[in-house]
Every structure is written in structure tokens, then in C-alpha cells.
Write a protein that holds these residues in place. Sequence first.
Motif, PDB file in Angstrom:
ATOM      1  N   HIS A  47      96.648 -33.014  30.563  1.00 32.92           N
ATOM      2  CA  HIS A  47      97.718 -32.623  29.635  1.00 32.92           C
ATOM      3  C   HIS A  47      97.537 -33.438  28.359  1.00 32.92           C
ATOM      4  CE1 HIS A  47      99.707 -30.715  33.039  1.00 32.92           C
ATOM      5  NE2 HIS A  47      99.484 -31.830  33.712  1.00 32.92           N
ATOM      6  N   LEU A  78      92.315 -23.978  19.370  1.00 35.40           N
ATOM      7  CA  LEU A  78      93.166 -24.126  20.550  1.00 35.40           C
ATOM      8  C   LEU A  78      93.694 -22.765  20.995  1.00 35.40           C
ATOM      9  CD1 LEU A  78      95.125 -27.363  19.592  1.00 35.40           C
ATOM     10  CD2 LEU A  78      93.293 -27.146  21.297  1.00 35.40           C
ATOM     11  N   GLN A  79      94.030 -21.910  20.047  1.00 34.03           N
ATOM     12  CA  GLN A  79      94.471 -20.551  20.389  1.00 34.03           C
ATOM     13  C   GLN A  79      93.346 -19.756  21.038  1.00 34.03           C
ATOM     14  OE1 GLN A  79      95.963 -18.951  16.716  1.00 34.03           O
ATOM     15  NE2 GLN A  79      97.818 -20.182  16.784  1.00 34.03           N
ATOM     16  N   ARG A  82      92.922 -20.960  24.490  1.00 29.97           N
ATOM     17  CA  ARG A  82      94.022 -20.429  25.295  1.00 29.97           C
ATOM     18  C   ARG A  82      93.724 -18.986  25.689  1.00 29.97           C
ATOM     19  NH1 ARG A  82      98.728 -18.726  21.872  1.00 29.97           N
ATOM     20  NH2 ARG A  82      97.131 -17.185  21.460  1.00 29.97           N
ATOM     21  N   ASP A  83      93.306 -18.184  24.718  1.00 28.49           N
ATOM     22  CA  ASP A  83      93.020 -16.772  24.985  1.00 28.49           C
ATOM     23  C   ASP A  83      91.854 -16.591  25.957  1.00 28.49           C
ATOM     24  OD1 ASP A  83      95.081 -16.229  23.244  1.00 28.49           O
ATOM     25  OD2 ASP A  83      93.775 -15.610  21.592  1.00 28.49           O
ATOM     26  N   TRP A  86      91.073 -21.226  29.018  1.00 29.57           N
ATOM     27  CA  TRP A  86      90.738 -22.637  29.220  1.00 29.57           C
ATOM     28  C   TRP A  86      91.923 -23.563  29.025  1.00 29.57           C
ATOM     29  CZ3 TRP A  86      86.562 -24.568  31.429  1.00 29.57           C
ATOM     30  CH2 TRP A  86      85.454 -23.733  31.560  1.00 29.57           C
ATOM     31  N   LEU A  87      92.903 -23.106  28.266  1.00 27.14           N
ATOM     32  CA  LEU A  87      94.093 -23.925  27.979  1.00 27.14           C
ATOM     33  C   LEU A  87      95.357 -23.121  28.226  1.00 27.14           C
ATOM     34  CD1 LEU A  87      93.342 -25.539  24.495  1.00 27.14           C
ATOM     35  CD2 LEU A  87      93.130 -26.629  26.722  1.00 27.14           C
ATOM     36  N   ARG A  88      96.428 -23.847  28.428  1.00 22.23           N
ATOM     37  CA  ARG A  88      97.763 -23.237  28.478  1.00 22.23           C
ATOM     38  C   ARG A  88      98.638 -23.989  27.492  1.00 22.23           C
ATOM     39  NH1 ARG A  88      99.781 -24.294  33.828  1.00 22.23           N
ATOM     40  NH2 ARG A  88     100.642 -26.201  32.983  1.00 22.23           N
ATOM     41  N   PHE A  89      99.382 -23.241  26.690  1.00 20.04           N
ATOM     42  CA  PHE A  89     100.392 -23.856  25.826  1.00 20.04           C
ATOM     43  C   PHE A  89     101.621 -24.073  26.693  1.00 20.04           C
ATOM     44  CE2 PHE A  89      98.947 -21.727  21.591  1.00 20.04           C
ATOM     45  CZ  PHE A  89      97.794 -22.466  21.615  1.00 20.04           C
ATOM     46  N   ASP A  90     102.020 -25.308  26.873  1.00 21.51           N
ATOM     47  CA  ASP A  90     103.180 -25.598  27.702  1.00 21.51           C
ATOM     48  C   ASP A  90     104.467 -25.504  26.896  1.00 21.51           C
ATOM     49  OD1 ASP A  90     101.626 -26.040  29.985  1.00 21.51           O
ATOM     50  OD2 ASP A  90     101.207 -28.081  29.347  1.00 21.51           O
ATOM     51  N   TYR A  95      99.734 -29.095  25.646  1.00 23.46           N
ATOM     52  CA  TYR A  95      98.738 -28.230  26.251  1.00 23.46           C
ATOM     53  C   TYR A  95      98.308 -28.771  27.604  1.00 23.46           C
ATOM     54  CZ  TYR A  95      98.322 -26.887  21.371  1.00 23.46           C
ATOM     55  OH  TYR A  95      98.600 -26.478  20.094  1.00 23.46           O
ATOM     56  N   THR A  96      97.812 -27.863  28.448  1.00 27.78           N
ATOM     57  CA  THR A  96      97.227 -28.222  29.734  1.00 27.78           C
ATOM     58  C   THR A  96      95.868 -27.563  29.831  1.00 27.78           C
ATOM     59  OG1 THR A  96      99.385 -28.400  30.804  1.00 27.78           O
ATOM     60  CG2 THR A  96      97.496 -28.082  32.257  1.00 27.78           C
TER      61      THR A  96
END
Length: 99
Positions: A47, A78-79, A82-83, A86-90, A95-96
Motif C-alpha cells: 500500500h 498510475l491510471q 490501474r486499468d 496492477w493497482l487499485r485506487f483505494d 493505492y494497493t
Amino acid sequence: MQNGKPEKKRVVREKFKRFLPLAKKQLDARGWTLLTLKNIRLLGMKHFELADIYALEDEFRKAYPENRHIKDKIRQQLQILRDMGWLRFDERGNYTILE
């Protein structure tokens, strides 16, 4: 390898598939995404906050000295990560890493 043990082929293939969208990108765009992912991993945290990645701004600037909008580009990458899954916007700025 995960914790010193080989991962299942299915898992490796699924992780590899997440990189396939990069093959369609131009080299410069791919470089930004991979550099962002590398710097996220350098943080060594599952995180992290936007401020954590901004703290590595000099690393991005070394790679792309002509870019005058480093923070904007970081947010864009980062977007993209995410798409790609690889990442999640918490929540705002948090981010995670998903692996």
C-alpha cells in the motif's frame, strides 16, 4: 517464484497477460509505464500514497529530463497501471499493488 517456490503456470500466464497492453504502446509510453511500476516496487510497500511515488520524482526526471509535467505523467501512469490490473485506487491518493 513466490516465497522460494515456483508459481503455477496458470498464475504466471495470468500475470504475463496483464503486460500485453504494453506491447501495443509506443516505446516512450511503454517506458513511462515500466519506470512507474519499477519505482512503485522500489517503495517496497503493498500500500502506498501518491506522495510516496512523488518522492521519487527525481528518478523520473533523470529518465525524462525534457518532461516538464512529471507529476501529471506519474498520475497518468498510475491510471494505466490501474486499468491493466496492477493497482487499485483505494481512496484519494492511496493505492494497493495487486499481484
